[in-house]
Design an enzyme around this catalytic site. Structure first.
Site, PDB file in Angstrom:
ATOM      1  N   GLY A 133      16.454  57.867  14.188  1.00  0.00           N
ATOM      2  CA  GLY A 133      16.533  58.423  12.846  1.00  0.00           C
ATOM      3  C   GLY A 133      17.486  57.628  11.973  1.00  0.00           C
ATOM      4  O   GLY A 133      17.759  56.444  12.222  1.00  0.00           O
ATOM      5  N   CYS A 134      18.008  58.266  10.962  1.00  0.00           N
ATOM      6  CA  CYS A 134      18.900  57.608  10.008  1.00  0.00           C
ATOM      7  C   CYS A 134      20.113  57.015  10.706  1.00  0.00           C
ATOM      8  O   CYS A 134      20.822  57.709  11.434  1.00  0.00           O
ATOM      9  CB  CYS A 134      19.351  58.615   8.957  1.00  0.00           C
ATOM     10  SG  CYS A 134      20.490  57.920   7.738  1.00  0.00           S
TER      11      CYS A 134
END
Length: 229
Positions: free
Chosen positions: A59-60
């Protein structure tokens, strides 16, 4: 019916606050009352040559970097891009899904204090490895979950841990994390480094990144550095 609509509205609002929503380089702004939209953290150059490296994507990278930097034995975590074939990728390209890369982190760690196996535990314990091509509100292959390995031993450790999770039926859905050989890591732009620490009032950081970090810290207090609360 109203509850469904409210949940849908909440999801849409959260989705609009994504890792890709803040693409402009920010300048330091600290208010006189002590609050800030960006906190400038100056770092002196470090000699990281004596540390081992490990590479993960889930993810981020703002979130992932913060998680690993809270772990004992981790000296530094660097945000960047990996898993693709394009050279010199930019945040705009990767975030828009215009490359085959994923947002990733390079973790510098002391194997005398924390093992690669423990880092793998941190990796899986700080995300949802059953979410395909995304993590939380961040959707797309650029946010996919990848555990990179540099040798056969690391590959075996990752695959063994996945099997343990599956045998214990920790998740109700299949684990979709990719197990991939490490090739190249491209460091992200400087303003992404320590982004969560420097931008505590960023909407994404407040609503997604920090809660994700706190969930991990609550789950694994024994893995945290002494100065982490």
């Amino acid at each position: 019916m109203k509850l469904i609509k409210l949940n849908s509205l909440l999801f849409l609002c959260l989705f609009s606050i994504s890792c890709q929503s803040s693409t402009k380089k920010q300048t330091s702004t600290v208010a006189t009352d002590g609050t800030s939209s960006k906190v400038e953290l100056k770092k002196t150059p470090q000699d990281l040559s004596k540390y081992e490296t490990a590479y993960f994507a889930s993810g981020c990278f703002w979130c992932v970097e913060a998680v690993f930097e809270s772990v004992k034995g981790v000296k530094e975590a660097v945000s960047g891009y990996s898993g693709g074939i394009e050279k010199n990728p930019t945040y705009q390209q990767v975030g828009a899904g215009n490359t085959s890369h994923a947002e990733a982190v390079m973790v510098y760690y002391d194997p005398k204090i924390v093992s690669f196996e423990t880092l793998v535990r941190v990796f899986f314990g700080s995300q949802d490895p059953t979410q395909y091509n995304g993590q939380g509100p961040d959707i797309g292959a650029q946010y996919r979950s990848i555990a990179f390995y540099k040798n056969d031993e690391e590959k075996e450790i990752i695959e063994r841990y996945i099997k343990q999770l599956e045998d214990k039926e920790i998740y109700s859905k299949p684990i979709v994390t990719q197990v991939a050989p490490f090739d190249k890591f491209w460091k992200a732009e400087d303003y992404h480094q320590d982004y969560e620490k420097r931008n505590p009032n960023n909407p994404y950081v407040k609503n997604v990144s920090i809660p994700r970090l706190k969930r991990f810290q609550k789950k694994y207090p024994e893995l945290l550095k002494d100065n982490v609360h």
